[in-house]
Design a protein around this motif. Structure first.
Motif, mmCIF file in Angstrom:
data_model
loop_
_atom_site.group_PDB
_atom_site.id
_atom_site.type_symbol
_atom_site.label_atom_id
_atom_site.label_comp_id
_atom_site.label_asym_id
_atom_site.label_seq_id
_atom_site.Cartn_x
_atom_site.Cartn_y
_atom_site.Cartn_z
ATOM 1 N N LYS A 21 61.165 64.084 50.046
ATOM 2 C CA LYS A 21 60.104 64.843 50.712
ATOM 3 C C LYS A 21 60.566 66.273 50.967
ATOM 4 O O LYS A 21 61.729 66.500 51.296
ATOM 5 C CB LYS A 21 59.779 64.215 52.076
ATOM 6 N N ILE A 22 59.643 67.207 50.829
ATOM 7 C CA ILE A 22 59.925 68.586 51.217
ATOM 8 C C ILE A 22 58.863 68.999 52.235
ATOM 9 O O ILE A 22 57.669 69.014 51.917
ATOM 10 C CB ILE A 22 59.849 69.556 50.012
ATOM 11 N N ASP A 23 59.292 69.291 53.435
ATOM 12 C CA ASP A 23 58.345 69.785 54.445
ATOM 13 C C ASP A 23 58.253 71.296 54.291
ATOM 14 O O ASP A 23 59.239 72.008 54.456
ATOM 15 C CB ASP A 23 58.863 69.485 55.858
ATOM 16 N N ILE A 24 57.033 71.779 53.985
ATOM 17 C CA ILE A 24 56.843 73.220 53.858
ATOM 18 C C ILE A 24 56.432 73.726 55.240
ATOM 19 O O ILE A 24 55.330 73.444 55.698
ATOM 20 C CB ILE A 24 55.747 73.558 52.820
ATOM 21 N N THR A 25 57.313 74.453 55.902
ATOM 22 C CA THR A 25 56.985 74.902 57.253
ATOM 23 C C THR A 25 56.272 76.246 57.210
ATOM 24 O O THR A 25 55.326 76.474 57.917
ATOM 25 C CB THR A 25 58.248 74.991 58.122
ATOM 26 N N ASN A 26 56.761 77.168 56.380
ATOM 27 C CA ASN A 26 55.938 78.306 55.997
ATOM 28 C C ASN A 26 56.303 78.615 54.563
ATOM 29 O O ASN A 26 57.053 77.873 53.947
ATOM 30 C CB ASN A 26 56.087 79.483 56.979
ATOM 31 N N MET A 27 55.759 79.723 54.016
ATOM 32 C CA MET A 27 55.913 79.882 52.576
ATOM 33 C C MET A 27 57.352 80.108 52.131
ATOM 34 O O MET A 27 57.656 79.994 50.966
ATOM 35 C CB MET A 27 55.009 81.000 52.096
ATOM 36 N N ASN A 28 58.218 80.459 53.040
ATOM 37 C CA ASN A 28 59.589 80.683 52.608
ATOM 38 C C ASN A 28 60.577 79.700 53.233
ATOM 39 O O ASN A 28 61.760 79.758 52.966
ATOM 40 C CB ASN A 28 60.018 82.115 52.915
ATOM 41 N N GLU A 29 60.076 78.830 54.076
ATOM 42 C CA GLU A 29 60.981 77.886 54.717
ATOM 43 C C GLU A 29 60.544 76.466 54.437
ATOM 44 O O GLU A 29 59.370 76.138 54.532
ATOM 45 C CB GLU A 29 60.993 78.122 56.236
ATOM 46 N N PHE A 30 61.506 75.675 54.092
ATOM 47 C CA PHE A 30 61.176 74.290 53.817
ATOM 48 C C PHE A 30 62.344 73.426 54.239
ATOM 49 O O PHE A 30 63.478 73.882 54.315
ATOM 50 C CB PHE A 30 60.855 74.090 52.335
ATOM 51 N N LEU A 31 62.033 72.203 54.545
ATOM 52 C CA LEU A 31 63.067 71.259 54.963
ATOM 53 C C LEU A 31 63.120 70.131 53.955
ATOM 54 O O LEU A 31 62.106 69.509 53.662
ATOM 55 C CB LEU A 31 62.706 70.680 56.334
ATOM 56 N N ILE A 32 64.294 69.919 53.404
ATOM 57 C CA ILE A 32 64.459 68.847 52.450
ATOM 58 C C ILE A 32 64.935 67.620 53.204
ATOM 59 O O ILE A 32 65.962 67.652 53.863
ATOM 60 C CB ILE A 32 65.415 69.274 51.331
ATOM 61 N N LYS A 33 64.137 66.555 53.140
ATOM 62 C CA LYS A 33 64.387 65.397 53.979
ATOM 63 C C LYS A 33 65.499 64.509 53.464
ATOM 64 O O LYS A 33 66.480 64.260 54.120
ATOM 65 C CB LYS A 33 63.099 64.592 54.148
ATOM 66 N N GLN A 34 65.363 64.071 52.235
ATOM 67 C CA GLN A 34 66.330 63.095 51.726
ATOM 68 C C GLN A 34 66.448 63.287 50.221
ATOM 69 O O GLN A 34 65.453 63.403 49.529
ATOM 70 C CB GLN A 34 65.795 61.688 52.051
ATOM 71 N N MET A 35 67.676 63.320 49.731
ATOM 72 C CA MET A 35 67.865 63.518 48.299
ATOM 73 C C MET A 35 68.026 62.169 47.598
ATOM 74 O O MET A 35 68.614 61.232 48.140
ATOM 75 C CB MET A 35 69.104 64.379 48.037
ATOM 76 N N LEU A 36 67.490 62.110 46.394
ATOM 77 C CA LEU A 36 67.551 60.887 45.601
ATOM 78 C C LEU A 36 68.063 61.232 44.206
ATOM 79 O O LEU A 36 67.914 62.361 43.758
ATOM 80 C CB LEU A 36 66.144 60.292 45.427
ATOM 81 N N ALA A 37 68.607 60.249 43.538
ATOM 82 C CA ALA A 37 68.963 60.460 42.129
ATOM 83 C C ALA A 37 67.665 60.452 41.326
ATOM 84 O O ALA A 37 66.691 59.820 41.724
ATOM 85 C CB ALA A 37 69.880 59.338 41.675
ATOM 86 N N SER A 38 67.631 61.174 40.229
ATOM 87 C CA SER A 38 66.425 61.108 39.396
ATOM 88 C C SER A 38 66.803 60.593 38.021
ATOM 89 O O SER A 38 67.954 60.655 37.610
ATOM 90 C CB SER A 38 65.764 62.478 39.288
ATOM 91 N N LYS A 39 65.817 60.086 37.335
ATOM 92 C CA LYS A 39 66.066 59.596 35.978
ATOM 93 C C LYS A 39 65.666 60.724 35.040
ATOM 94 O O LYS A 39 64.697 61.425 35.291
ATOM 95 C CB LYS A 39 65.179 58.374 35.688
ATOM 96 N N LYS B 85 43.551 91.092 53.756
ATOM 97 C CA LYS B 85 44.743 90.331 53.371
ATOM 98 C C LYS B 85 44.543 88.841 53.654
ATOM 99 O O LYS B 85 44.090 88.458 54.729
ATOM 100 C CB LYS B 85 45.960 90.815 54.162
ATOM 101 N N MET B 86 44.876 88.039 52.669
ATOM 102 C CA MET B 86 44.761 86.600 52.857
ATOM 103 C C MET B 86 46.029 86.053 53.528
ATOM 104 O O MET B 86 45.979 85.139 54.316
ATOM 105 C CB MET B 86 44.543 85.931 51.510
ATOM 106 N N PHE B 87 47.156 86.660 53.175
ATOM 107 C CA PHE B 87 48.427 86.219 53.735
ATOM 108 C C PHE B 87 49.262 87.435 54.107
ATOM 109 O O PHE B 87 49.123 88.481 53.516
ATOM 110 C CB PHE B 87 49.262 85.438 52.712
ATOM 111 N N VAL B 88 50.141 87.252 55.035
ATOM 112 C CA VAL B 88 51.194 88.229 55.253
ATOM 113 C C VAL B 88 52.396 87.691 54.462
ATOM 114 O O VAL B 88 52.801 86.557 54.682
ATOM 115 C CB VAL B 88 51.556 88.340 56.750
ATOM 116 N N PRO B 89 52.904 88.475 53.508
ATOM 117 C CA PRO B 89 53.992 87.924 52.701
ATOM 118 C C PRO B 89 55.168 87.492 53.574
ATOM 119 O O PRO B 89 55.571 88.213 54.484
ATOM 120 C CB PRO B 89 54.416 89.086 51.798
#
Ligand SMILES: [Zn+2]
Length: 375
Positions: A195-213, A118-122
């Motif tokens: 920025k999105i910090d990927i802490t593990n494959m199912n958890e992430f932290l969204i740092k700051q939201m911006l408007a997009s064009k 196994k390469m990963f544990v899901p």
């Protein structure tokens, strides 16, 4: 400890029950159900797995399994209509997009269970990935390529790391299913994270939201992306993001795009009269046509693009190269910040992507030289 888990919820299955990752109705639709099929490369041996297609089954709880049977019967009819080249009403794409999330993650989990080393544990299962992020479905109608089903694009290290994009051929049609955080948001003007910090494959932290064009939708995937018969997508975002960033989400064009059944709850957030953080908001079905997008109400008929000329058809291998590029771009997204545990995998991805693309390009050239275009 047993490593048997329910592919839907990840818990040890309570009663013996098997889930067909490629459902039986699809096996019957595409050929003889007990024919042999190919099931990816075992990364530990380097060999391609081959066995009867109706044996591609994995443990599932009785409860989880029956919860999905409704989705299967709905999607079966939608796929039959697509294969008959009928027009589909917009709301049905909600089910189809859910189903492609299910199959994409199911194939990923299935191949993972088949791997000897196994390469990963899901860290997530099907239930945690249906309708969780922006998603896009691209459909190609290749009249005359013949019956059968093929899963492609799932043998890459990127897919093992991040099961975000794959191809499924069903008889004359090829479906490209792509889903990842904010992939469509940034194309249609929804707020996006810096920025999105990927802490593990199912958890992430969204740092700051911006408007997009919303000015880059013409750059759909790549300039040389083949002209498809249909592209539909849906933006999905967490209520918690809207609660923390009401000014970014309080826009008329966003309200017009939110799917009807979520509108009341969305208004409550904008008016700061709720703190229900657990909801996910979905937009209506968006269709991308000639670099623009169209917002469809539930009962709108989605029109197919039937103007693609034969010369624009591409070979299956060329389409696979496009999929690899998309996978590479998704993982290379500049807003992602992976943690140090991912470094080894990232090194491997960067190394293998180029070898894999080179090999696939070489075989594509051989294929074209033999003049076996699939159209
Ligand atoms: Zn379960």
């Amino acid at each position: 400890m047993t490593n048997k888990f329910c592919i839907f919820c990840g818990l040890p299955p309570s009663s013996k029950n098997k889930e067909h990752i490629i459902p039986e109705w699809l096996l019957n639709l595409t050929g003889v159900p007990n024919r042999k099929g190919k099931f990816g490369i075992d990364f530990s041996t380097g060999k391609e797995r081959e066995f009867s297609v109706d044996s591609f089954v994995f443990p599932a709880c009785q409860k989880c399994n029956s919860e999905k049977s409704n989705l299967e019967s709905k999607v079966k009819n939608i796929i039959l209509d697509i294969l008959d080249r009928k027009e589909i009403i917009a709301e049905n794409f909600n089910f189809l997009l859910d189903w492609f999330d299910k199959v994409r993650v199911g194939v990923w989990l299935g191949f993972e269970q088949l791997d000897k080393n196994k390469m990963f544990v899901p860290s997530f299962y099907i239930n945690q990935r249906i309708a969780m992020s922006d998603r896009v479905l691209v459909i190609f109608d290749y009249d005359g390529i013949g019956n059968g089903y093929t899963i492609s694009g799932v043998d890459t290290i990127i897919f093992k790391f991040m099961p975000s994009a794959f191809l499924l051929k069903i008889n004359n049609f090829v479906f490209m299913s792509v889903s990842n955080l904010f992939i469509l948001s940034k194309k249609v003007g929804f707020p996006i994270p810096k920025k999105i910090d990927i802490t593990n494959m199912n958890e992430f932290l969204i740092k700051q939201m911006l408007a997009s064009k919303n000015d880059n939708i013409t750059q759909w995937f790549h300039d040389d992306f083949p002209f498809p018969d249909l592209i539909v997508g849906q933006v999905i975002f967490d209520a918690s993001l809207a609660i923390k960033n009401t000014a970014l989400y309080d826009k008329d064009f966003i309200k017009k795009m939110i799917s009807e059944e979520y509108l009341i709850e969305f208004e409550k957030i904008i008016n700061k009269s709720t703190d229900n953080m657990n909801l996910k908001f979905k937009t209506k079905i968006l269709q991308i046509i000639n670099g623009h997008f169209k917002v469809n109400d539930k009962k709108d008929l989605i029109k197919w693009n039937r103007t693609r000329i034969k010369e624009e058809s591409i070979t299956a291998i060329e389409l696979l190269i496009h999929l690899y590029k998309i996978q590479f771009e998704l993982y290379n997204d500049s807003s992602y910040k992976y943690n140090s545990d991912h470094k080894k995998i990232i090194k491997e991805i960067n190394k293998t992507f180029h070898t894999q693309t080179y090999q696939i390009k070489k075989s594509a050239n051989d294929f074209i030289r033999k003049n076996k275009k699939i159209n």
